[in-house]
Design an enzyme around this catalytic site. Structure first.
Site, mmCIF file in Angstrom:
data_model
loop_
_atom_site.group_PDB
_atom_site.id
_atom_site.type_symbol
_atom_site.label_atom_id
_atom_site.label_comp_id
_atom_site.label_asym_id
_atom_site.label_seq_id
_atom_site.Cartn_x
_atom_site.Cartn_y
_atom_site.Cartn_z
ATOM 1 N N ARG A 1 85.193 71.383 175.869
ATOM 2 C CA ARG A 1 84.593 72.382 176.327
ATOM 3 C C ARG A 1 83.058 72.096 176.500
ATOM 4 O O ARG A 1 82.780 71.651 175.848
ATOM 5 C CB ARG A 1 84.944 73.298 175.194
ATOM 6 C CG ARG A 1 84.204 72.724 173.609
ATOM 7 C CD ARG A 1 84.708 74.361 172.732
ATOM 8 N NE ARG A 1 83.926 73.870 171.443
ATOM 9 C CZ ARG A 1 82.552 73.838 171.001
ATOM 10 N NH1 ARG A 1 81.999 74.245 171.697
ATOM 11 N NH2 ARG A 1 82.977 73.218 169.476
ATOM 12 N N GLY B 1 88.016 71.977 163.074
ATOM 13 C CA GLY B 1 86.767 72.328 162.450
ATOM 14 C C GLY B 1 85.405 72.663 163.976
ATOM 15 O O GLY B 1 85.691 71.781 164.822
ATOM 16 N N SER B 2 84.533 73.829 164.043
ATOM 17 C CA SER B 2 83.333 73.228 165.126
ATOM 18 C C SER B 2 82.147 74.183 164.567
ATOM 19 O O SER B 2 82.384 74.693 162.910
ATOM 20 C CB SER B 2 83.698 73.940 166.213
ATOM 21 O OG SER B 2 84.113 75.979 166.383
ATOM 22 N N GLY B 3 81.006 74.040 165.138
ATOM 23 C CA GLY B 3 79.464 74.705 164.655
ATOM 24 C C GLY B 3 79.378 74.544 163.470
ATOM 25 O O GLY B 3 78.483 75.113 162.321
ATOM 26 N N SER B 4 79.255 73.444 162.957
ATOM 27 C CA SER B 4 79.021 72.529 161.912
ATOM 28 C C SER B 4 79.828 73.448 160.588
ATOM 29 O O SER B 4 79.190 72.789 159.693
ATOM 30 C CB SER B 4 77.772 72.447 161.422
ATOM 31 O OG SER B 4 76.765 72.218 162.802
ATOM 32 N N GLY C 1 80.866 73.996 156.832
ATOM 33 C CA GLY C 1 81.928 73.411 156.662
ATOM 34 C C GLY C 1 81.223 71.629 156.055
ATOM 35 O O GLY C 1 82.054 70.747 155.596
#
Length: 412
Positions: free
Chosen positions: A284, A159-162, A164
């Site tokens: 990225r 996942g990404s973007g915090s 969860g």
């Protein structure tokens, strides 16, 4: 002669999507976006960007579409965006390999996207990381938290973007967030696995890298726990020469351990009582506002230089500025309907403000997620010093206001 085209896989409304299409145009390229739903990216229509609907999760479908486009255009490069699904960038690597274009190693990207696999490779290479375990069910999460010792961080292994990600300070919070992640409320991109890790405490830093060169190190500030909602980014971080060197050394060790070194990487670290600890390596370019802040602070346009690399041109990473740039994230304090938001025009006139941007429109439902999606907008400022930049940000932020009507008040 056919147009030279840059293929962009997916896009981003709150991130770098618009910046990539503008940079591509400035380089004389024709940007073409491939997306499962092009209508979600408003800038595509406003900028009159070619957009084609295609299943971006299907590599064969993407190959077919790129082959079709190749009959009309000279495809000189392929890159893309990640959003919540970092596998998009691995797909970009596969497409680049297929069409013999410069690009990232897809196997390396996929390995990094799995935070547990990433942790293992870093730890095996001697890179300092938090103590961690991986768990597939509530019992395993509970055991891992007990072994590591509270408080712990619980996060999806992919996942990404915090999204969860939460700090669990006691056994009740461990159980509560585990139930949230495993109970169907979290959107999993792969088999559900939870990374349980030690809460590394200390200032949070981000290292922005192109190739094997650390371009800049910034600070990241979050809102109140237990969530990790971005509140402010600042470049450069105020570090001693020794602290800067140690972060650079650890960052380059990450590249070696993970087989990275082509194109952009951003690395998140915390400075603990033991020194720098690596929280996450993202293979990225960082999302907004990091690239904009790097350009304001150092004069290095990471997006343009990334495109140059992707099309096989020579890049220029030389710094031409020495300023302090910072971005204040506008975050709501309640759920409800956004009645109005304003003050951006006044804030933009404050001397030193580089940009004021809103990501939402009035009448939008606001439901806080505890991650990057909570952002209403952003104010960016730049000046020769940290104190001056902070003062500019505060003056501008004080001119911005909004009203959110709680859901419970609607219809009363």
């Amino acid at each position: 002669m056919s147009d030279r085209a840059l293929i962009l896989v997916e896009g981003s409304n709150t991130g770098n999507g618009l910046l990539y299409v503008k940079a591509a145009k400035n380089l004389g390229l024709r940007p073409i976006t491939l997306s499962a739903d092009p209508s979600q990216y408003g800038y595509l229509s406003s900028e009159s960007i070619d957009a084609i609907r295609v299943d971006t999760g299907d590599v064969d479908a993407l190959v077919d579409e790129c082959s079709r486009l190749g009959a009309t255009y000279e495809i000189v490069g392929i890159t893309g965006f990640t959003g919540l699904d970092e596998s998009v960038y691995a797909t970009v690597g596969m497409l680049c390999r297929h069409f013999k274009l410069p690009g990232p190693n897809p196997a390396t990207i996929e390995r990094c996207c799995d935070k547990f696999a990433q942790r293992q490779l870093l730890a095996e290479a001697g890179v300092p990381v938090p103590t961690y375990r991986v768990a597939a069910n509530a019992t395993e999460v509970e055991c891992a938290a007990a072994e590591i010792g509270l408080p712990v961080i619980l996060k999806p292994a992919v996942g990404s973007g915090s999204a969860g990600v939460r700090l669990a300070r006691n056994v009740d919070e461990v159980a509560e967030h585990t139930a949230f992640l495993m109970g169907g409320k979290h959107m999993w991109r792969s088999s559900p696995r939870i990374l349980v890790e030690e809460f590394a405490q200390g200032p949070h830093y981000t290292a922005q890298i192109m190739g094997n060169e650390v371009i800049g190190i910034g600070t990241v500030e979050f809102g109140h726990p237990p969530h990790f909602v971005y509140r402010q980014f600042t470049f450069p971080a105020m570090l001693s020469d020794d602290e800067h060197k140690r972060i650079v050394d650890v960052s380059l060790s990450c590249l070696r351990a993970l087989g990275l070194g082509w194109g952009p990487t951003n690395i998140e670290l915390r400075w603990t009582k033991h020194g720098p600890i690596v929280i996450e390596v993202n293979p990225r370019l960082a999302g907004a506002p990091d690239p904009q802040l790097v350009q304001l602070a150092y004069g290095v346009d990471l997006i343009t230089e990334h495109i140059k690399l992707a099309i096989g041109d020579k890049w220029n990473l030389r710094r031409s500025r020495s300023q302090t740039a910072a971005a204040r994230i506008l975050v709501p304090d309640r759920d409800g309907i956004l009645d109005w938001i304003g003050g951006n025009s006044r804030a933009a006139t404050v001397s030193g403000v580089a940009e004021v941007k809103f990501y939402v429109e009035p009448k939008t439902p606001i439901v806080r997620k505890g991650d990057y999606r909570d952002c209403l907008g952003c104010v960016t400022a730049v000046s020769p010093s940290l104190a001056e930049t902070e003062a500019i940000l505060q003056r501008a932020a004080d001119l911005i206001d909004w009203s959110i009507i709680p859901f419970t008040a609607i219809g009363d």
